[in-house]
Write a protein that holds these residues in place. Structure first.
Motif, PDB file in Angstrom:
ATOM      1  N   LYS A 137       4.184   1.175  -4.884  1.00  0.00           N
ATOM      2  CA  LYS A 137       2.765   1.076  -5.256  1.00  0.00           C
ATOM      3  C   LYS A 137       1.919   1.963  -4.352  1.00  0.00           C
ATOM      4  O   LYS A 137       1.017   2.669  -4.819  1.00  0.00           O
ATOM      5  CB  LYS A 137       2.303  -0.379  -5.158  1.00  0.00           C
ATOM      6  N   GLN A 138       2.224   1.948  -3.049  1.00  0.00           N
ATOM      7  CA  GLN A 138       1.434   2.706  -2.085  1.00  0.00           C
ATOM      8  C   GLN A 138       1.605   4.214  -2.243  1.00  0.00           C
ATOM      9  O   GLN A 138       0.624   4.964  -2.272  1.00  0.00           O
ATOM     10  CB  GLN A 138       1.835   2.296  -0.665  1.00  0.00           C
ATOM     11  N   PHE A 139       2.859   4.661  -2.362  1.00  0.00           N
ATOM     12  CA  PHE A 139       3.120   6.100  -2.338  1.00  0.00           C
ATOM     13  C   PHE A 139       3.165   6.746  -3.720  1.00  0.00           C
ATOM     14  O   PHE A 139       2.784   7.910  -3.884  1.00  0.00           O
ATOM     15  CB  PHE A 139       4.431   6.378  -1.598  1.00  0.00           C
ATOM     16  N   ASP A 140       3.665   6.023  -4.722  1.00  0.00           N
ATOM     17  CA  ASP A 140       3.794   6.605  -6.060  1.00  0.00           C
ATOM     18  C   ASP A 140       2.779   6.055  -7.057  1.00  0.00           C
ATOM     19  O   ASP A 140       2.800   6.425  -8.234  1.00  0.00           O
ATOM     20  CB  ASP A 140       5.218   6.373  -6.598  1.00  0.00           C
ATOM     21  N   ARG A 141       1.951   5.106  -6.585  1.00  0.00           N
ATOM     22  CA  ARG A 141       0.877   4.538  -7.418  1.00  0.00           C
ATOM     23  C   ARG A 141       1.412   3.902  -8.694  1.00  0.00           C
ATOM     24  O   ARG A 141       0.845   4.044  -9.765  1.00  0.00           O
ATOM     25  CB  ARG A 141      -0.184   5.614  -7.721  1.00  0.00           C
TER      26      ARG A 141
END
Length: 440
Positions: A59-63
């Motif tokens: 979620k944080q890096f690849d949204r």
């Protein structure tokens, strides 16, 4: 239209040339304290929290905001759909590349000794080697700045040729963007499962296992600096292929080539990344100048001109040498990932090369052919590690067990030898174990 990029020039006659050259060569991508510190935290979280950590980092890096890791798995049926959705031209190109890569590695499996063998001595003692494939292999496929279906073929096909039972692929898909060619390549290569995760968290999941993703025996495939640092950290828990640095090309040219071809070959690696390195060694000063002119004229045509310009400005070298023999000596010191020999009688000069990931001989053998469809593997040692390591191959997906079956007669001879050596090392139990089998 042209630009003015002044690629750094060196001359092998210059004072301190060797020191300047070695200090200019690419470093391993994992050699960064800040990146390593971040990777340590990510791996620790994945090891401790499993799926939950993988979801949070994805979620944080690849949204990508999903509720379970199983939602990040691409069904095999979707891989086939991706393959069938390709244009005829893309499908044929992928088919030919896969066939050639598979054929090369099938031959490599035989010629590189990736099989079991045994021999019998006069006293009926049998000695040999048992070769078995790894059970599970994870392959990392980059998915950030570009898509790499060729990396899927190069990593998965030799694993399957070796007989690996389960191949799991991880590939980042920022904001859910899936590349059909990458998925189609996974289908053709026989990948068993595909998860849309990337970065250090993907490496951690493959190394330690989670509720959804099984732990692997080995992790292979290139990635960014975080992936490289993560692979270094998990080595020992699992096997890895290598620690990759930025891509490299070294061209040895006698001045008989088309300067436009050489300029484009230098571009071919420079377009990968701003830290990629392109080097030309040539004894002909006038030809080096022609290549510089070609670089300035051709660069504006390149869609990735900004990346190429940064790479050439900061990392590239145009080096004048005394002759081709000296070029070969310098090439051995550089130990490049990709080495092109664009010269008359290229095979003659290739015989003088001891250290290179792959050697491309002759003016028609562009490095890009090796990247996609020639057949040999394009996962190659970087950052001078070609001095002691090799391209990825079938041999990376097998392991060897020594086979020893000593006969009663053989135990009499070998037991006496072992007893003497064991007593000499002060290991009496070793000695007694051998002595007990000796005839009284």
């Amino acid at each position: 239209m042209s630009v003015q990029i002044n690629v750094k020039r060196l001359n092998s006659k210059d004072a301190g040339f060797k020191e300047i050259l070695l200090s200019s060569l690419s470093l391993l991508m994992a050699d960064d304290d800040a990146i390593d510190a971040a990777v340590v935290k990510i791996l620790a979280a994945v090891k401790d929290q499993g799926d939950e950590a993988v979801l949070n980092f994805t979620k944080q890096f690849d949204r990508l905001n999903v509720s379970s890791v199983s939602e990040l798995e691409i069904p095999r049926g979707d891989l086939e759909l991706a393959y069938n959705s390709l244009s005829l031209e893309q499908k044929e190109a992928l088919d030919i590349a896969a066939q050639r890569v598979r054929a090369y590695h099938e031959i490599q499996k035989i010629e590189a000794g990736c099989h079991s063998w045994e021999y019998k001595e006069q006293d009926d003692t049998r000695l040999g080697q048992k070769v078995t494939p790894l059970d599970r292999v994870g392959i990392y496929v980059p998915g950030g700045k570009a898509a790499y279906p060729s990396s899927v073929l190069m990593n998965a096909i030799p694993a399957k040729v070796a007989g690996v039972a389960e191949v799991i692929m991880v590939v980042p898909t920022p904001e859910g963007a899936r590349n059909p060619l990458v998925l189609a390549a996974a289908y053709l290569a026989g990948v068993d499962r595909v998860f849309t995760i990337g970065g250090a968290q993907a490496v951690g999941a493959l190394a330690y296992g989670t509720k959804t993703i099984s732990s692997m025996d080995k992790i292979v495939g290139p990635g960014n600096a975080y992936v490289a640092a993560a692979k270094r950290r998990v080595f020992g828990t699992v096997g890895i292929d290598m620690i990759a640095g930025p891509s490299e090309i070294l061209v040895l040219c006698d001045g008989s080539s088309n300067p436009d071809w050489i300029a484009m070959d230098l571009f071919s690696q420079a377009e990968h990344d701003e830290q990629a390195q392109s080097i030309l060694l040539c004894p002909d000063a006038a030809f080096i100048e022609q290549v510089q002119v070609s670089i300035n004229r051709l660069l504006p045509e390149m869609p990735r001109a900004q990346v190429i310009e940064a790479s050439l400005t900061n990392r590239a070298l145009l080096i004048q040498v005394k002759d081709m023999a000296e070029a070969c000596e310098i090439a051995n010191a550089i130990a490049a990932e990709h080495l092109e020999i664009c010269a008359r009688d290229a095979r003659k000069w290739a015989e003088q090369i001891r250290h290179a990931g792959a050697i491309f001989m002759g003016n028609y053998t562009s490095e890009s052919l090796g990247d996609y469809c020639a057949g040999p593997n394009h996962v190659l040692p970087t950052a001078r590690t070609a001095r002691f390591s090799s391209p990825l191959g079938v041999y990376d997906f097998i392991k060897r067990s020594s086979m020893i079956e000593v006969s009663e007669a053989g135990a009499q001879t070998l037991g006496a030898v072992a007893s003497t050596l064991a007593h000499g090392e002060g290991l009496q139990a070793h000695a007694r174990a051998a002595e007990m089998r000796l005839k009284k």
